[in-house]
Write a protein that holds these residues in place. Sequence first.
Motif, PDB file in Angstrom:
ATOM      1  N   ILE A 207       0.846  -1.203   0.000  1.00 53.50           N
ATOM      2  CA  ILE A 207       0.000   0.000   0.000  1.00 53.50           C
ATOM      3  C   ILE A 207       0.881   1.252   0.000  1.00 53.50           C
ATOM      4  CG2 ILE A 207      -1.629   1.326   1.400  1.00 53.50           C
ATOM      5  CD1 ILE A 207      -2.854  -1.374   2.221  1.00 53.50           C
ATOM      6  N   LEU A 208       1.944   1.225   0.803  1.00 58.05           N
ATOM      7  CA  LEU A 208       2.814   2.403   0.855  1.00 58.05           C
ATOM      8  C   LEU A 208       3.451   2.681  -0.499  1.00 58.05           C
ATOM      9  CD1 LEU A 208       4.750   2.288   4.232  1.00 58.05           C
ATOM     10  CD2 LEU A 208       2.929   3.816   3.536  1.00 58.05           C
ATOM     11  N   ALA A 209       3.778   1.615  -1.256  1.00 56.58           N
ATOM     12  CA  ALA A 209       4.460   1.811  -2.542  1.00 56.58           C
ATOM     13  C   ALA A 209       3.486   2.266  -3.619  1.00 56.58           C
ATOM     14  CB  ALA A 209       5.153   0.518  -2.965  1.00 56.58           C
ATOM     15  N   LEU A 210       2.194   2.271  -3.337  1.00 48.05           N
ATOM     16  CA  LEU A 210       1.164   2.776  -4.248  1.00 48.05           C
ATOM     17  C   LEU A 210       1.152   2.048  -5.587  1.00 48.05           C
ATOM     18  CD1 LEU A 210       1.567   6.650  -3.816  1.00 48.05           C
ATOM     19  CD2 LEU A 210       0.051   5.145  -2.570  1.00 48.05           C
ATOM     20  N   GLY A 211       1.765   0.870  -5.641  1.00 48.87           N
ATOM     21  CA  GLY A 211       1.789   0.136  -6.900  1.00 48.87           C
ATOM     22  C   GLY A 211       2.888   0.579  -7.844  1.00 48.87           C
ATOM     23  N   TRP A 212       3.949   1.137  -7.309  1.00 48.61           N
ATOM     24  CA  TRP A 212       5.080   1.557  -8.144  1.00 48.61           C
ATOM     25  C   TRP A 212       5.660   0.364  -8.881  1.00 48.61           C
ATOM     26  CZ3 TRP A 212       7.560   6.060  -9.414  1.00 48.61           C
ATOM     27  CH2 TRP A 212       8.827   5.922  -9.979  1.00 48.61           C
ATOM     28  N   ARG A 213       5.897   0.520 -10.204  1.00 51.80           N
ATOM     29  CA  ARG A 213       6.381  -0.593 -10.998  1.00 51.80           C
ATOM     30  C   ARG A 213       7.792  -0.368 -11.521  1.00 51.80           C
ATOM     31  NH1 ARG A 213       1.297   0.582 -12.443  1.00 51.80           N
ATOM     32  NH2 ARG A 213       1.793   1.650 -14.380  1.00 51.80           N
ATOM     33  N   GLY A 214       8.257   0.858 -11.467  1.00 50.80           N
ATOM     34  CA  GLY A 214       9.592   1.123 -12.011  1.00 50.80           C
ATOM     35  C   GLY A 214       9.607   1.154 -13.522  1.00 50.80           C
ATOM     36  N   SER A 215       8.463   1.441 -14.149  1.00 55.14           N
ATOM     37  CA  SER A 215       8.454   1.519 -15.607  1.00 55.14           C
ATOM     38  C   SER A 215       9.161   2.797 -16.031  1.00 55.14           C
ATOM     39  CB  SER A 215       7.023   1.509 -16.124  1.00 55.14           C
ATOM     40  OG  SER A 215       6.395   2.721 -15.792  1.00 55.14           O
ATOM     41  N   VAL A 216       9.583   2.803 -17.284  1.00 55.98           N
ATOM     42  CA  VAL A 216      10.324   3.960 -17.782  1.00 55.98           C
ATOM     43  C   VAL A 216       9.488   5.234 -17.655  1.00 55.98           C
ATOM     44  CG1 VAL A 216      11.321   4.974 -19.854  1.00 55.98           C
ATOM     45  CG2 VAL A 216      11.767   2.599 -19.293  1.00 55.98           C
ATOM     46  N   ALA A 217       8.179   5.096 -17.939  1.00 57.49           N
ATOM     47  CA  ALA A 217       7.310   6.274 -17.838  1.00 57.49           C
ATOM     48  C   ALA A 217       7.278   6.804 -16.408  1.00 57.49           C
ATOM     49  CB  ALA A 217       5.897   5.914 -18.301  1.00 57.49           C
ATOM     50  N   GLU A 218       7.205   5.888 -15.445  1.00 63.14           N
ATOM     51  CA  GLU A 218       7.161   6.328 -14.048  1.00 63.14           C
ATOM     52  C   GLU A 218       8.470   6.996 -13.639  1.00 63.14           C
ATOM     53  OE1 GLU A 218       4.171   3.021 -12.072  1.00 63.14           O
ATOM     54  OE2 GLU A 218       6.304   2.659 -12.168  1.00 63.14           O
ATOM     55  N   TRP A 219       9.576   6.391 -14.049  1.00 65.02           N
ATOM     56  CA  TRP A 219      10.875   6.985 -13.709  1.00 65.02           C
ATOM     57  C   TRP A 219      11.002   8.383 -14.285  1.00 65.02           C
ATOM     58  CZ3 TRP A 219      13.378   5.578  -9.789  1.00 65.02           C
ATOM     59  CH2 TRP A 219      13.548   4.245  -9.432  1.00 65.02           C
ATOM     60  N   GLN A 220      10.524   8.506 -15.561  1.00 60.08           N
ATOM     61  CA  GLN A 220      10.595   9.823 -16.198  1.00 60.08           C
ATOM     62  C   GLN A 220       9.854  10.857 -15.377  1.00 60.08           C
ATOM     63  OE1 GLN A 220       8.965   9.410 -20.091  1.00 60.08           O
ATOM     64  NE2 GLN A 220      10.878   9.970 -21.092  1.00 60.08           N
ATOM     65  N   ASN A 221       8.599  10.533 -15.033  1.00 60.87           N
ATOM     66  CA  ASN A 221       7.797  11.488 -14.258  1.00 60.87           C
ATOM     67  C   ASN A 221       8.439  11.778 -12.920  1.00 60.87           C
ATOM     68  OD1 ASN A 221       5.901  11.486 -16.281  1.00 60.87           O
ATOM     69  ND2 ASN A 221       4.716   9.837 -15.361  1.00 60.87           N
ATOM     70  N   GLN A 222       8.941  10.723 -12.275  1.00 60.12           N
ATOM     71  CA  GLN A 222       9.493  10.900 -10.932  1.00 60.12           C
ATOM     72  C   GLN A 222      10.726  11.792 -10.998  1.00 60.12           C
ATOM     73  OE1 GLN A 222      12.374   9.381  -9.311  1.00 60.12           O
ATOM     74  NE2 GLN A 222      11.757   9.340  -7.168  1.00 60.12           N
ATOM     75  N   ARG A 223      11.569  11.557 -11.981  1.00 57.83           N
ATOM     76  CA  ARG A 223      12.807  12.335 -12.047  1.00 57.83           C
ATOM     77  C   ARG A 223      12.547  13.807 -12.364  1.00 57.83           C
ATOM     78  NH1 ARG A 223      17.579   9.595 -10.765  1.00 57.83           N
ATOM     79  NH2 ARG A 223      16.571   8.387  -9.157  1.00 57.83           N
ATOM     80  N   ILE A 224      11.606  14.043 -13.282  1.00 63.58           N
ATOM     81  CA  ILE A 224      11.279  15.434 -13.630  1.00 63.58           C
ATOM     82  C   ILE A 224      10.772  16.167 -12.384  1.00 63.58           C
ATOM     83  CG2 ILE A 224       9.639  16.867 -14.901  1.00 63.58           C
ATOM     84  CD1 ILE A 224       9.759  14.758 -17.141  1.00 63.58           C
ATOM     85  N   VAL A 225       9.798  15.535 -11.715  1.00 67.86           N
ATOM     86  CA  VAL A 225       9.193  16.207 -10.561  1.00 67.86           C
ATOM     87  C   VAL A 225      10.204  16.343  -9.428  1.00 67.86           C
ATOM     88  CG1 VAL A 225       7.447  15.926  -8.774  1.00 67.86           C
ATOM     89  CG2 VAL A 225       6.839  15.601 -11.146  1.00 67.86           C
ATOM     90  N   TYR A 226      11.008  15.303  -9.232  1.00 68.83           N
ATOM     91  CA  TYR A 226      11.954  15.346  -8.118  1.00 68.83           C
ATOM     92  C   TYR A 226      12.992  16.447  -8.318  1.00 68.83           C
ATOM     93  CZ  TYR A 226      14.408  13.424  -4.124  1.00 68.83           C
ATOM     94  OH  TYR A 226      14.971  13.262  -2.893  1.00 68.83           O
ATOM     95  N   ALA A 227      13.420  16.606  -9.567  1.00 70.28           N
ATOM     96  CA  ALA A 227      14.418  17.653  -9.830  1.00 70.28           C
ATOM     97  C   ALA A 227      13.817  19.030  -9.570  1.00 70.28           C
ATOM     98  CB  ALA A 227      14.919  17.549 -11.267  1.00 70.28           C
ATOM     99  N   ILE A 228      12.571  19.242 -10.044  1.00 73.00           N
ATOM    100  CA  ILE A 228      11.954  20.554  -9.820  1.00 73.00           C
ATOM    101  C   ILE A 228      11.708  20.763  -8.332  1.00 73.00           C
ATOM    102  CG2 ILE A 228      10.022  22.061 -10.416  1.00 73.00           C
ATOM    103  CD1 ILE A 228       9.688  20.541 -12.972  1.00 73.00           C
ATOM    104  N   MET A 229      11.272  19.685  -7.657  1.00 70.95           N
ATOM    105  CA  MET A 229      11.057  19.793  -6.211  1.00 70.95           C
ATOM    106  C   MET A 229      12.344  20.198  -5.501  1.00 70.95           C
ATOM    107  SD  MET A 229       8.771  16.617  -4.928  1.00 70.95           S
ATOM    108  CE  MET A 229       6.992  16.609  -4.926  1.00 70.95           C
ATOM    109  N   SER A 230      13.459  19.593  -5.897  1.00 73.74           N
ATOM    110  CA  SER A 230      14.731  19.944  -5.256  1.00 73.74           C
ATOM    111  C   SER A 230      15.059  21.403  -5.487  1.00 73.74           C
ATOM    112  CB  SER A 230      15.865  19.088  -5.804  1.00 73.74           C
ATOM    113  OG  SER A 230      15.592  17.750  -5.619  1.00 73.74           O
ATOM    114  N   ALA A 231      14.825  21.850  -6.723  1.00 76.22           N
ATOM    115  CA  ALA A 231      15.113  23.247  -7.037  1.00 76.22           C
ATOM    116  C   ALA A 231      14.216  24.176  -6.241  1.00 76.22           C
ATOM    117  CB  ALA A 231      14.942  23.494  -8.528  1.00 76.22           C
TER     118      ALA A 231
END
Lengths: 455, 177
Positions: A207-231
């Motif tokens: 439940i905590l992982a929300l069904g994360w699969r590690g697909s390329v699409a998910e990684w793309q979204n995560q990395r984009i958002v994470y970088a902006i969040m860091s900034a």
Amino acid sequence: MATTLTNELPAGAPVVRPDVTLTTLSEDVSSRVLMRSAPLWWWIGFGLSFALLMVLIVQMAVLFIVGIGVWGVEIPVAWGLAIAEYVWWIALASGGTIVSALFFLTRSPWRSATNRIAESMLLSAAPCAGLMPIMHLGRPGFFYWLFPYSTVMGVWPQMRSPLWWDFICLLCYILMSIMYYYAGILPDLATVRDLATTKPKKIFYGILALGWRGSVAEWQNQRIVYAIMSAIMAPMVISVHSVVGLDYAAGLTPGWHDTQFPPYFFFGAVTSGTAVIVMLTILVRWGYGLQSVLTEYHFNAMAKVMLVGSLMLAYAYVWEAFGPLYSSDVAERTEFLHRAFGFTAPLFWSEKILTVIVPQLLWLPVVRGNQVLLFLISGGIIVGMWQERVVFTTASLEHNYMPSYWGNYFPTLWDWATLAGTIGLFLTLFFLFLRFAPIISLAEVREIIEDEKAK
Amino acid sequence: MKKLFGVVAEFATPDAVRNAAEDLRRSGFRAFEAYTPYPVEGLDRIIHPGAKLLLPLLMFSAAVLGACWGYWIQFWDEALNYPINVGGRPYNSWPAFMVGTFEFMLLVTIAAGFIGMLAASGLPRLYHPIFEAGAFERASRDRFVICIEATDPRFDAASVRALFERLGAERIEEVPA
């Protein structure tokens, strides 16, 4: 990739030891979360922290029943340890965001293994900070009046006040830190989910992982958002601690009324926050046996951050003295002399030694490589910063404009109970993070491993 | 014949999965996805090419909206709803509202990014057919998995299996829908 800090490193200190592979990393770190019962040291540490947390509960009960008179705060010193410790805790938390967000933006490789420790630390420290002003309110039950929502009373907060800015900053900071933490930990929770063997753990982490699969699409979204969040988080945390500085700077009290305090506070946050991370990293490294992932490289880098922080602090201290002494304001000058040579002098000078002079040892590579010394120096910095906040808060109120209005501040037993209790809350939360969430950012360390292999 | 979600192949190295993805794209497949333990460099440009502007734009518009919202709360409260005259200072004292505006702007931006990230990835979704694949379990640890989905017009289980074999997959299996 590695832009800084690598030039003079000994060859024996890689970011990740070469014997770590993708397989061993995931299994090592996840097994600490999934193990059936925690190791003995965890139970001892958690037990002691929990006992301290009980001190906080008792102290809060007494405080809420009797009133804040149980503390040493009085006229003229109406801001005592609780407010000083609010600043101290929020500084420690801010340091966690600095290490995590700022050094993500600089792509520093040492950040990958330490950022989760830093973020767990900040999420444990921020509630301690948030409790302090609430406890300090005469009517703590009304703290929610600060929210900008339409009350039935028709009473609204004064939004031009730095104290209100501070409330908003802290509230936004905690909410944003939770989202930042969660966006980063999501892939690692999926790793734990896939390694879990018992049904309850599978469901819990599933439940905590929300069904994360590690697909390329998910990684793309995560990395984009994470970088902006860091900034966003990096300037955000600077604003948070600067606004804490404004709480003081906007007051007319001598010793507080100075434009330098927003950055002054921030410098202290960098130094003391990194110091806590160093201490916790050393403990986690030995407790969980993660010597191959948290290497001398990380300590070397963090020690340099602390050194830079203490130099910035030294600069701020020089201005702290120069301003009052150069100015023609008698009140400013006598207040500073009181601070440095009066009642608070022992705290004042030991604070300078602990936060600026002793950390100069970090220039020596031997010291940066010695974890016992690092631990002691970091502990000294944290204690020194506590003294700094206390001297800063109380000395000014002790020596206000009117000599007839002077008086000294003495903390009571309940003041110390507040300090001990919040340390208990902090450590309890941190031990829980340690037990239930992967304490190393697996996804990011995997990238480091592959980078090292490709070299 | 049972309905298939797709055919899954497991690879041991990031290079192998990158080569495989490139090969699949060249041979005309479109509906395939890779599952990796960390974002493999270059793989995203092969599988989901094109500029990714949705989330940055979403966060930017959230920042603008958040700033307006934050300013409006303070303006409405201090100038319209509950004006207090403090030494004749203007009710709409915008410099004093900047901190609140800034914090609301950042909070809304991060919240939009967080929710947008989950929504764009279709999360939370606790069940997905790919979880049935035996190879998938290690895709969150140390293996790299590619799945060609049955929705692809060129999909044919037998020929896909042969293709994966040629690409050097370590393990191939069919995943039921």
